[in-house]
Scaffold this motif. Structure first.
Motif, short mmCIF file in Angstrom:
data_model
loop_
_atom_site.label_atom_id
_atom_site.label_comp_id
_atom_site.label_asym_id
_atom_site.label_seq_id
_atom_site.Cartn_x
_atom_site.Cartn_y
_atom_site.Cartn_z
N LEU A 51 53.71 93.24 31.71
CA LEU A 51 54.99 93.95 31.72
C LEU A 51 55.84 93.28 30.64
CD1 LEU A 51 56.94 96.05 32.76
CD2 LEU A 51 57.58 94.49 34.59
N GLU B 6 60.25 95.69 27.73
CA GLU B 6 60.30 96.85 28.64
C GLU B 6 60.79 96.48 30.03
OE1 GLU B 6 56.41 98.66 28.67
OE2 GLU B 6 56.21 98.48 26.51
N ARG C 58 61.49 98.81 33.38
CA ARG C 58 60.32 98.95 34.27
C ARG C 58 60.26 97.95 35.41
NH1 ARG C 58 55.19 98.42 30.85
NH2 ARG C 58 54.30 98.75 32.90
N TYR C 59 61.26 97.08 35.54
CA TYR C 59 61.12 96.01 36.53
C TYR C 59 60.94 96.52 37.96
CZ TYR C 59 66.01 96.43 38.03
OH TYR C 59 67.19 96.87 38.54
N GLU D 210 58.90 98.48 38.98
CA GLU D 210 57.46 98.63 39.27
C GLU D 210 56.92 97.39 40.00
OE1 GLU D 210 55.33 99.41 35.63
OE2 GLU D 210 56.81 100.89 34.99
#
Length: 104
Positions: free
Chosen positions: A39, A43, A47-48, A50
């Protein structure tokens, strides 16, 4: 934020923690700790979510600086159990722990 050695980080992962590599894809493809989930830090803000909140997270990068920044961001955004792997992938590899890529 807590910091652990590579051996302690591996023990956490074996106990159910998620190993999160925050380097960029090209760095990850060269060498990464076995089982690490990519990750990229670039990003992370998008996207954290996720990442699971119900499992401990062990953050890893090349040497420990980017993963510490990522971990602090996660702690500020509702994650409670976040640990930084001191020395990053370099230390993980030097400790003889399993890696994918590199000279392995």
């Amino acid at each position: 934020m807590k910091e652990v050695s590579p051996a302690e980080g591996q023990a956490l992962v074996q106990g159910g923690a998620v190993l999160v590599d925050v380097r960029e894809p090209n760095e990850y493809s060269e060498i990464h700790a076995e089982g690490a989930q990519l990750l990229p830090l670039s990003e992370l803000e998008a996207r954290y979510a996720e990442l699971p909140k119900d499992r401990p997270l062990v953050m890893i990068c090349r040497s420990g600086a980017r993963s510490a920044r990522a971990g602090e961001f996660l702690l500020q955004n509702g994650y409670a159990d976040v640990t930084n792997l001191a020395g990053g992938t370099l230390a993980w590899n030097e400790a003889g722990l399993p890696v994918v890529g590199g000279d392995a």
